[in-house]
Design a protein around this motif. Structure first.
Motif, PDB file in Angstrom:
ATOM      1  N   LEU A  31      28.608  43.504  46.459  1.00  5.36           N
ATOM      2  CA  LEU A  31      28.795  42.060  46.656  1.00  5.36           C
ATOM      3  C   LEU A  31      27.817  41.237  45.814  1.00  5.36           C
ATOM      4  N   LYS A  32      26.609  41.768  45.641  1.00  3.73           N
ATOM      5  CA  LYS A  32      25.613  41.079  44.806  1.00  3.73           C
ATOM      6  C   LYS A  32      26.132  40.968  43.369  1.00  3.73           C
ATOM      7  N   LYS A  33      26.715  42.063  42.883  1.00  2.37           N
ATOM      8  CA  LYS A  33      27.260  42.064  41.518  1.00  2.37           C
ATOM      9  C   LYS A  33      28.506  41.189  41.410  1.00  2.37           C
ATOM     10  N   ILE A  34      29.340  41.187  42.438  1.00  2.00           N
ATOM     11  CA  ILE A  34      30.535  40.330  42.440  1.00  2.00           C
ATOM     12  C   ILE A  34      30.123  38.857  42.396  1.00  2.00           C
ATOM     13  N   GLY A  35      29.099  38.510  43.196  1.00  2.00           N
ATOM     14  CA  GLY A  35      28.600  37.133  43.209  1.00  2.00           C
ATOM     15  C   GLY A  35      28.086  36.701  41.851  1.00  2.00           C
ATOM     16  N   ARG A  36      27.319  37.574  41.200  1.00  2.62           N
ATOM     17  CA  ARG A  36      26.800  37.251  39.862  1.00  2.62           C
ATOM     18  C   ARG A  36      27.939  37.095  38.858  1.00  2.62           C
ATOM     19  N   ALA A  37      28.951  37.968  38.980  1.00  2.00           N
ATOM     20  CA  ALA A  37      30.094  37.908  38.061  1.00  2.00           C
ATOM     21  C   ALA A  37      30.820  36.577  38.177  1.00  2.00           C
ATOM     22  N   LEU A  38      31.009  36.102  39.404  1.00  2.00           N
ATOM     23  CA  LEU A  38      31.712  34.838  39.626  1.00  2.00           C
ATOM     24  C   LEU A  38      30.892  33.639  39.144  1.00  2.00           C
ATOM     25  N   ILE A  39      29.587  33.685  39.381  1.00  3.73           N
ATOM     26  CA  ILE A  39      28.722  32.596  38.905  1.00  3.73           C
ATOM     27  C   ILE A  39      28.692  32.571  37.375  1.00  3.73           C
ATOM     28  N   ASP A  40      28.637  33.750  36.758  1.00  2.00           N
ATOM     29  CA  ASP A  40      28.699  33.837  35.288  1.00  2.00           C
ATOM     30  C   ASP A  40      30.021  33.282  34.761  1.00  2.00           C
ATOM     31  N   ALA A  41      31.066  33.394  35.589  1.00  2.00           N
ATOM     32  CA  ALA A  41      32.390  32.888  35.195  1.00  2.00           C
ATOM     33  C   ALA A  41      32.527  31.396  35.453  1.00  2.00           C
ATOM     34  N   ASP A  42      31.425  30.751  35.836  1.00  2.00           N
ATOM     35  CA  ASP A  42      31.387  29.301  36.063  1.00  2.00           C
ATOM     36  C   ASP A  42      32.127  28.888  37.335  1.00  2.00           C
ATOM     37  N   VAL A  43      32.062  29.746  38.351  1.00  2.00           N
ATOM     38  CA  VAL A  43      32.595  29.389  39.667  1.00  2.00           C
ATOM     39  C   VAL A  43      31.473  28.741  40.464  1.00  2.00           C
ATOM     40  N   HIS A  45      28.728  27.686  42.978  1.00  2.00           N
ATOM     41  CA  HIS A  45      27.929  28.614  43.790  1.00  2.00           C
ATOM     42  C   HIS A  45      28.279  28.547  45.276  1.00  2.00           C
ATOM     43  N   LYS A  46      28.707  27.363  45.771  1.00  2.00           N
ATOM     44  CA  LYS A  46      29.097  27.246  47.181  1.00  2.00           C
ATOM     45  C   LYS A  46      30.360  28.052  47.457  1.00  2.00           C
ATOM     46  N   ILE A  47      31.284  27.992  46.509  1.00  2.00           N
ATOM     47  CA  ILE A  47      32.531  28.756  46.647  1.00  2.00           C
ATOM     48  C   ILE A  47      32.237  30.245  46.571  1.00  2.00           C
ATOM     49  N   VAL A  48      31.324  30.629  45.682  1.00  2.00           N
ATOM     50  CA  VAL A  48      30.938  32.038  45.549  1.00  2.00           C
ATOM     51  C   VAL A  48      30.339  32.543  46.854  1.00  2.00           C
ATOM     52  N   LYS A  49      29.464  31.759  47.439  1.00  2.00           N
ATOM     53  CA  LYS A  49      28.812  32.150  48.696  1.00  2.00           C
ATOM     54  C   LYS A  49      29.838  32.378  49.800  1.00  2.00           C
ATOM     55  N   SER A  50      30.794  31.451  49.903  1.00  2.00           N
ATOM     56  CA  SER A  50      31.852  31.568  50.911  1.00  2.00           C
ATOM     57  C   SER A  50      32.745  32.774  50.629  1.00  2.00           C
ATOM     58  N   PHE A  51      33.037  32.986  49.353  1.00  2.00           N
ATOM     59  CA  PHE A  51      33.889  34.097  48.917  1.00  2.00           C
ATOM     60  C   PHE A  51      33.269  35.434  49.297  1.00  2.00           C
ATOM     61  N   ILE A  52      31.979  35.583  49.004  1.00  2.00           N
ATOM     62  CA  ILE A  52      31.248  36.815  49.297  1.00  2.00           C
ATOM     63  C   ILE A  52      31.175  37.061  50.808  1.00  2.00           C
ATOM     64  N   GLN A  53      30.960  36.003  51.541  1.00  2.00           N
ATOM     65  CA  GLN A  53      30.854  36.111  53.000  1.00  2.00           C
ATOM     66  C   GLN A  53      32.158  36.625  53.608  1.00  2.00           C
ATOM     67  N   ARG A  54      33.293  36.107  53.092  1.00  2.00           N
ATOM     68  CA  ARG A  54      34.595  36.539  53.625  1.00  2.00           C
ATOM     69  C   ARG A  54      34.862  38.015  53.313  1.00  2.00           C
ATOM     70  N   ILE A  55      34.472  38.450  52.112  1.00  2.00           N
ATOM     71  CA  ILE A  55      34.659  39.859  51.745  1.00  2.00           C
ATOM     72  C   ILE A  55      33.807  40.757  52.639  1.00  2.00           C
ATOM     73  N   GLN A  56      32.587  40.308  52.884  1.00  2.00           N
ATOM     74  CA  GLN A  56      31.672  41.080  53.739  1.00  2.00           C
ATOM     75  C   GLN A  56      32.232  41.226  55.150  1.00  2.00           C
ATOM     76  N   GLU A  57      32.736  40.119  55.682  1.00  2.00           N
ATOM     77  CA  GLU A  57      33.312  40.141  57.031  1.00  2.00           C
ATOM     78  C   GLU A  57      34.535  41.050  57.110  1.00  2.00           C
ATOM     79  N   GLU A  58      35.333  41.038  56.042  1.00  2.00           N
ATOM     80  CA  GLU A  58      36.551  41.848  56.008  1.00  2.00           C
ATOM     81  C   GLU A  58      36.240  43.337  55.851  1.00  2.00           C
TER      82      GLU A  58
END
Length: 449
Positions: A31-43, A45-58
């Motif tokens: 998830l740490k690497k996925i978050g960095r990948a999305l931020i590097d892709a100009d997503v 950061h708030k959306i990235v945080k929410s995105f990572i949280q949902r994946i973790q919960e799932e």
């Protein structure tokens, strides 16, 4: 398009290679690497945080089915979240009225005029009769640009070069469309350097007078988060129906496409990924998610192929594949057809796992040119009989004639035979099973590497 993000997500999911279970340790690393990948892709950061949280919960505590491994399960969860983030489903443009009026708006330099022409060409292929309206009275070359592009594909353009009154232009264009039996009117409006009162007053007048079925807001992917902020500000003034993202071929990050719908609450309806008039795609969140995760987009590819390929010739090719007679003449012919479909890199990205068959060093465009040079350097007999190209003298001669290094020619010949085997296996099946088995084969190969 999405190359950088695709590579980074692949690295993030590689954490689960060889793992039998999902644990807090391996999921945290991924998830740490996925978050960095999305931020590097100009997503954002708030959306990235929410995105990572949902994946973790799932994923935490999720039971891995016997038919899946942890990497496959996490890939499925990431895929679902990407689809959700990008709008969940495709929303088509409304062309129910006759004539249908489509209003194109956006900032200066976003690619409105080019998109208007591409949309007209797209609809013409759908058996519509479009009329382009040059309603940009502020940019001197706007009318000439629209006419120049449209002339190449025989699409009419309505303009009043002597008039600066956009309402008069729109009014007379509608009358002209009725007389000429045009059932789609595409209005290309003026852009501005920023969202200001003058721009909004003009576009509101056009919108109020023309009562369009569709209002499409065009944004430039190269501007990143600014494109999203602009679309959000514009939507507060004019309630547009959808977003068009242009110049995605020049931005491998793709953050705009991923983030736009969730922030603006408007669907992305088209993406433009090249300079050619045919380089326009209907936006499908599920298909784009497949491409981002390196799983290709077979459905879009089939749709594009159907527009170019002759059914009789395709059957002949299939017959040759089944009899193991597919040769370099056939490959060369198929390459020429693929080049007509659109941007090579975009086409290759639609085929899961197949990009290696068209690339010596990661540069598909240059590799295609080299493949053509190799085939041109073969004798007619060699093109028709691939099996003879085991002779060192023949390969040396082809290398000198094409200017391609021996190791690249050896690699190409190996790839050709590998591709032949895969194509033969695909042909051995039929219907939807072709795609299903092909993707299953590629994904299993990827997971077992």
């Amino acid at each position: 398009m999405f190359e950088h993000l695709q590579n980074k997500l692949s690295e993030a999911l590689h954490v689960f290679k060889g793992q039998n279970t999902i644990t807090e340790i391996n999921i945290a690393s991924s998830l740490k690497k996925i978050g960095r990948a999305l931020i590097d892709a100009d997503v954002n950061h708030k959306i990235v945080k929410s995105f990572i949280q949902r994946i973790q919960e799932e994923s935490i505590g999720k039971k891995v089915l016997t038919s899946l491994n942890p990497k496959q399960l996490i890939t499925k969860i990431v895929y679902d979240e990407l689809v959700s983030l990008m709008g969940e489903k495709n929303v088509e443009i409304n062309i129910s009225r006759n004539p249908t009026i489509i209003l194109i708006c956006g900032l200066q330099g976003s690619g409105k005029t080019s998109f208007s022409s591409k949309l007209a060409f797209f609809l013409k292929k759908k058996n519509k009769y479009p009329l382009l309206v040059a309603a940009d009275t502020h940019r001197p070359a706007a009318i000439d640009q629209l006419e120049l592009i449209a002339k190449k594909v025989n699409i009419p353009v309505f303009s009043l070069k002597e008039s600066k009154n956009v309402i008069e232009i729109v009014k007379k264009s509608i009358i002209y469309a009725y007389k000429q039996n045009k059932n789609v009117i595409i209005i290309d409006t003026a852009g501005r350097l920023a969202i200001d009162e003058i721009m909004m007053e003009e576009i509101e007048k056009i919108n109020q007078y023309s009562q369009p079925n569709e209002v499409l807001f065009v944004v430039d992917a190269m501007t990143g988060q600014d494109a999203i902020n602009t679309a959000q500000s514009f939507s507060n003034v004019l309630d547009f129906d959808g977003v068009v993202i242009t110049k995605l071929d020049g931005d491998s990050r793709g953050g705009v496409a991923i983030t736009m719908s969730s922030v603006v609450k408007k669907p992305i309806k088209f993406i433009s990924n090249g300079e050619k008039i045919e380089d326009l795609e209907v936006f499908h969140p599920d298909r784009i998610a497949n491409r981002i995760l390196g799983m290709g987009d077979i459905v879009s590819l089939v749709e594009k192929v159907q527009e170019q390929f002759d059914e009789k010739r395709t059957k002949k090719i299939y017959h040759k594949i089944s009899k193991n007679r597919f040769d370099f003449n056939d490959l060369f012919e198929q390459i020429q057809k693929i080049k007509k479909i659109g941007n090579i890199k975009n086409i290759i990205s639609m085929i899961p796992g197949i990009d290696k068959y068209f690339s010596f060093d990661g540069n598909q465009k240059d590799s295609i040119a080299r493949i053509e040079a190799i085939i041109h350097s073969m004798s007619p007999y060699e093109r028709s009989h691939p099996q003879v190209l085991t002779d060192e003298k023949r390969i040396n001669r082809i290398s000198k004639g094409s200017g391609v290094a021996l190791n690249h020619i050896d690699l190409f010949l190996k790839q050709f035979h590998d591709m032949n085997k895969i194509m033969k296996k695909i042909h051995a099946h039929s219907g939807k099973k072709i795609v299903k088995d092909f993707i299953y084969q590629i994904m299993n190969k990827e997971n077992n590497v």
